[in-house]
Design an enzyme around this catalytic site. Structure first.
Site, PDB file in Angstrom:
ATOM      1  N   ARG A   1       0.847  -1.194   0.000  1.00 43.57           N
ATOM      2  CA  ARG A   1       0.000   0.000   0.000  1.00 43.57           C
ATOM      3  C   ARG A   1       0.889   1.253   0.000  1.00 43.57           C
ATOM      4  NH1 ARG A   1      -5.064   1.865  -1.255  1.00 43.57           N
ATOM      5  NH2 ARG A   1      -6.080   2.956   0.457  1.00 43.57           N
TER       6      ARG A   1
ATOM      7  N   THR B   1      -9.013   0.805 -10.567  1.00 44.82           N
ATOM      8  CA  THR B   1      -8.212  -0.122  -9.767  1.00 44.82           C
ATOM      9  C   THR B   1      -8.247  -1.396 -10.556  1.00 44.82           C
ATOM     10  OG1 THR B   1      -8.705   0.916  -7.644  1.00 44.82           O
ATOM     11  CG2 THR B   1      -8.241  -1.412  -7.544  1.00 44.82           C
TER      12      THR B   1
ATOM     13  N   ASN C   1      -5.779   4.530  -7.483  1.00 51.79           N
ATOM     14  CA  ASN C   1      -7.044   5.102  -7.006  1.00 51.79           C
ATOM     15  C   ASN C   1      -7.937   5.522  -8.171  1.00 51.79           C
ATOM     16  OD1 ASN C   1      -8.906   5.505  -5.004  1.00 51.79           O
ATOM     17  ND2 ASN C   1      -8.312   7.598  -4.622  1.00 51.79           N
TER      18      ASN C   1
ATOM     19  N   ASP D   1      -7.912   8.291   0.157  1.00 45.44           N
ATOM     20  CA  ASP D   1      -8.462   7.184   0.952  1.00 45.44           C
ATOM     21  C   ASP D   1      -8.316   7.432   2.453  1.00 45.44           C
ATOM     22  OD1 ASP D   1      -9.408   5.711  -1.163  1.00 45.44           O
ATOM     23  OD2 ASP D   1      -7.638   4.439  -1.341  1.00 45.44           O
TER      24      ASP D   1
ATOM     25  N   SER E   1      -7.854   0.997   3.020  1.00 40.22           N
ATOM     26  CA  SER E   1      -8.288   0.567   1.694  1.00 40.22           C
ATOM     27  C   SER E   1      -9.530  -0.311   1.793  1.00 40.22           C
ATOM     28  CB  SER E   1      -7.152  -0.230   1.046  1.00 40.22           C
ATOM     29  OG  SER E   1      -7.571  -0.796  -0.169  1.00 40.22           O
ATOM     30  N   SER E   2     -10.218  -0.475   0.681  1.00 41.30           N
ATOM     31  CA  SER E   2     -11.332  -1.429   0.611  1.00 41.30           C
ATOM     32  C   SER E   2     -10.964  -2.667  -0.201  1.00 41.30           C
ATOM     33  CB  SER E   2     -12.548  -0.774  -0.056  1.00 41.30           C
ATOM     34  OG  SER E   2     -12.960   0.340   0.681  1.00 41.30           O
TER      35      SER E   2
ATOM     36  N   GLY F   1     -13.373  -1.225  -7.606  1.00 39.57           N
ATOM     37  CA  GLY F   1     -14.710  -0.676  -7.371  1.00 39.57           C
ATOM     38  C   GLY F   1     -14.794   0.171  -6.110  1.00 39.57           C
ATOM     39  N   GLY F   2     -13.643   0.603  -5.577  1.00 31.26           N
ATOM     40  CA  GLY F   2     -13.674   1.476  -4.403  1.00 31.26           C
ATOM     41  C   GLY F   2     -14.457   0.839  -3.287  1.00 31.26           C
TER      42      GLY F   2
HETATM   43  O1  DON Z   1      -7.933   1.289  -1.781  1.00 31.58           O
HETATM   44  C1  DON Z   1      -9.087   1.615  -2.052  1.00 31.58           C
HETATM   45  O2  DON Z   1     -10.042   1.262  -1.407  1.00 31.58           O
HETATM   46  C2  DON Z   1      -9.325   2.507  -3.251  1.00 31.58           C
HETATM   47  N1  DON Z   1      -8.153   3.277  -3.536  1.00 31.58           N
HETATM   48  C3  DON Z   1      -9.724   1.647  -4.406  1.00 31.58           C
HETATM   49  C4  DON Z   1     -10.116   2.482  -5.575  1.00 31.58           C
HETATM   50  C5  DON Z   1     -10.889   1.730  -6.572  1.00 31.58           C
HETATM   51  O3  DON Z   1     -11.159   0.564  -6.456  1.00 31.58           O
HETATM   52  C6  DON Z   1     -11.373   2.497  -7.727  1.00 31.58           C
HETATM   53  N2  DON Z   1     -12.103   1.624  -8.626  1.00 31.58           N
HETATM   54  N3  DON Z   1     -13.066   1.602  -9.163  1.00 31.58           N
END
Ligand code: DON
Length: 562
Positions: free
Chosen positions: A99, A373, A393, A415, A444-445, A464-465
């Site tokens: 990370r 991502t 991100n 984040d 993070s997710s 997918g955040g």
């Molecule tokens: O680490 C995380 O949770 C975010 N930076 C992930 C971002 C992400 O998945 C964007 N995608 N659609």
């Protein structure tokens, strides 16, 4: 600094798993290897490594590096992520936490104005939004500690794709169009992704990245040190600081991946293996599954079942917001949050016929959006496996390509919880646990996971955040219900992240009857205008040796079985 220092990760174990002895899956039949990733050229880069005698970990390096070139919206040398690994020879499981970390000079209020309000876009656009990258260190670490091939071999496909170029495809063209205004402000990004007059190139135009090819070559020749020290490090610091960022040479030289114990739980006889903090993914996945384990969902009608899944998601996301952050900085009740007893307490607030408003759950104080991502799933013929999710991100990260390096900066500082209760780009809120601090990793997710049953295994993850966690929850339930890899990635999705207090769903996720039943229970349903995620799944049936790989039909990826 000695070169060897780069291979010395730390086994930090601030987040103890629910430990349970690992029973080795004993496959009865020989089986092929498989790779699923978000773009065919990247999947093929991994295949090349397996054909060269490399293992799943070498393939993970090759696929990730190729994605850095051909899917530059989503991940890259300027970003970071989590690599969940399983080594079949001894059953060793670990997470390589690559990370991004905040630069040392980062402070809690760095994205707030003098009145204490968030400065618009400060944590998403431009070099101040960028954390110190982890991906190059991960490549070096994976190759040295787990792989069989040197980086000189595993980075070759990426170097080739960067130097010779690859034809622009529609999905990337769409992302370039969407981010054109941002890219045009970064001359190096504009040179790579736009035409000489600043327009979006045609489909099929060759995207060449000679600077990135050189940076990858230095990494291949010198290992991580070639990126985190010396000329590239100097170019990165110069570029970041010229754009208002705060990186120093010391920030880069001191970056290390951290090996962490995966979080392990059990759901209906399946062993669940996932990423620990600083990802919230594993905690939330186990939390939600533990809640659901108290119900006989198979016997319930579909609306009640979906209601309970939504209630479980809501509570898991609430815990994410309230408790979680970087384990090297904050103490967290991980054992409690992932314990079946805690879940039993959470179940006591769930009614089978009525939605719980989020503000009735004690917590913190929104619109999701943004992309991107990427996730890769890999299994080799020896049974080694990788689930890795990594990112810069949002689309093209901070929108900045550092001159001379070909490196796109991440905007992962977003984040962090830049102000308690203020939602980030994904509508996520957090507490002081996830406040900005120097050298800290933002929460993070990402949820790279293995789901093991006595009969078989699934390797799963998605971008997918904030939606990642609910997608992996649903994917796990679907797999345990008997869906195959193709069905798991295609299944329609729904999502409740506690705040905002709504259930978003993709068209087709609920029948008309389910919609009226869920509404009658008090759920606020919102049909999402877009499709979510880009899930990559591999399944392996132990008895027959049958392996399947599937890439999300929402994307343009490829799952291959060799
Ligand atoms: O680490 C995380 O949770 C975010 N930076 C992930 C971002 C992400 O998945 C964007 N995608 N659609």
């Amino acid at each position: 600094m000695a070169l060897a220092a780069w291979s010395g990760g730390l086994h930090a174990d601030e987040a103890p798993p629910l430990s349970r002895p690992h029973r080795l899956a004993a496959p009865a039949a020989p089986h092929p290897g498989a790779i699923a990733s978000a773009y065919p050229l990247a999947t093929q880069a991994g295949q090349e490594m397996l054909a060269h005698g490399g293992n799943a970990f070498d393939a993970a390096v090759a696929v990730s590096a190729a994605l850095a070139v051909v899917e530059p919206t989503s991940s890259g040398l300027g970003g970071g992520g989590f690599y969940l690994l399983h080594r079949q020879s001894d059953g060793f499981e670990t997470v390589v936490d690559a990370r991004e970390k905040a630069p040392a000079a980062a402070t809690r209020d760095m994205f707030l104005d003098s009145a204490g309000n968030p400065v618009p876009h400060a944590s998403t656009v431009g070099p101040l939004a960028a954390g110190i990258p982890g991906e190059p260190a991960a490549f070096d670490y994976l190759a040295r500690k787990f792989g069989k091939l040197p980086l000189k071999v595993s980075l070759q496909p990426a170097i080739r794709l960067a130097r010779e170029g690859f034809p622009l495809y529609a999905r990337l063209q769409g992302a370039i169009r969407y981010k054109r205004e941002e890219l045009i402000r970064s001359p190096d990004a504009a040179r790579v992704f736009l035409t000489a007059d600043g327009n979006v190139p045609e489909i099929g135009a060759m995207i060449k990245q000679p600077d990135l090819a050189r940076t990858l070559e230095t990494l291949a020749d010198q290992g991580a040190r070639g990126f985190y020290e010396g000329r590239i490090a100097q170019d990165l610091v110069n570029g970041v600081r010229a754009g208002g960022g705060i990186w120093t040479l010391a920030d880069l030289a001191s970056y290390r991946v951290v090996e962490r114990k995966p979080l392990i739980g059990e759901y209906r006889g399946a062993r669940i293996i996932s990423a620990p903090p600083p990802s919230s993914g594993g905690v939330a996945l186990l939390d939600a599954l533990n809640i659901l384990s108290g119900y006989d969902v198979a016997k319930m009608d579909s609306a009640t079942r979906k209601h309970l899944v939504i209630e479980a998601m809501q509570r898991a996301y609430r815990d994410r917001a309230v408790y979680l952050g970087d384990p090297d900085f904050v103490k967290m009740p991980i054992a409690q949050l992932t314990s079946p007893d805690y879940a039993a307490g959470q179940r006591s607030s769930i009614r089978p016929d009525k939605a719980m408003p989020s503000d009735m759950l004690p917590g913190v104080e929104t619109s999701p959006g943004g992309q991107d991502t990427t996730h890769i799933s890999i299994l080799d013929a020896q049974g080694n496996r990788v689930a890795a999710t990594f990112s810069i991100n949002l689309f093209f990260g901070a929108g900045d390509m550092v001159p001379k390096t070909g490196v796109l900066l991440n905007d992962t500082m977003d984040d962090f919880s830049i102000k308690p209760g203020t939602p980030n780009a994904f509508g996520l809120v957090g507490n002081a646990e996830n406040a900005v601090a120097g050298n800290k990793r933002p929460l993070s997710s990402m949820t790279p996971s293995f789901i093991e049953t006595p009969k078989g295994l699934m390797i799963i993850g998605s971008p997918g955040g904030s939606y990642i966690i609910s997608m992996v929850i649903l994917g796990t339930l679907d797999y345990l219900d008997g869906m195959n890899a193709g069905e798991v990635v295609a299944a329609r999705r729904y999502h409740d992240q506690y705040l905002p207090d709504v259930v978003e769903y993709e068209s087709g996720a609920f029948t008309d009857e389910e919609i009226s039943r869920l509404q009658a229970m008090g759920h606020k349903l919102e049909l999402s205008g877009r499709l979510w995620g880009n899930m990559e799944v591999i399944t392996w049936d132990f008895a027959s040796g049958k392996v399947a790989a599937a890439s999300d039909p929402r994307g343009v990826g490829e799952g291959l079985v060799y």
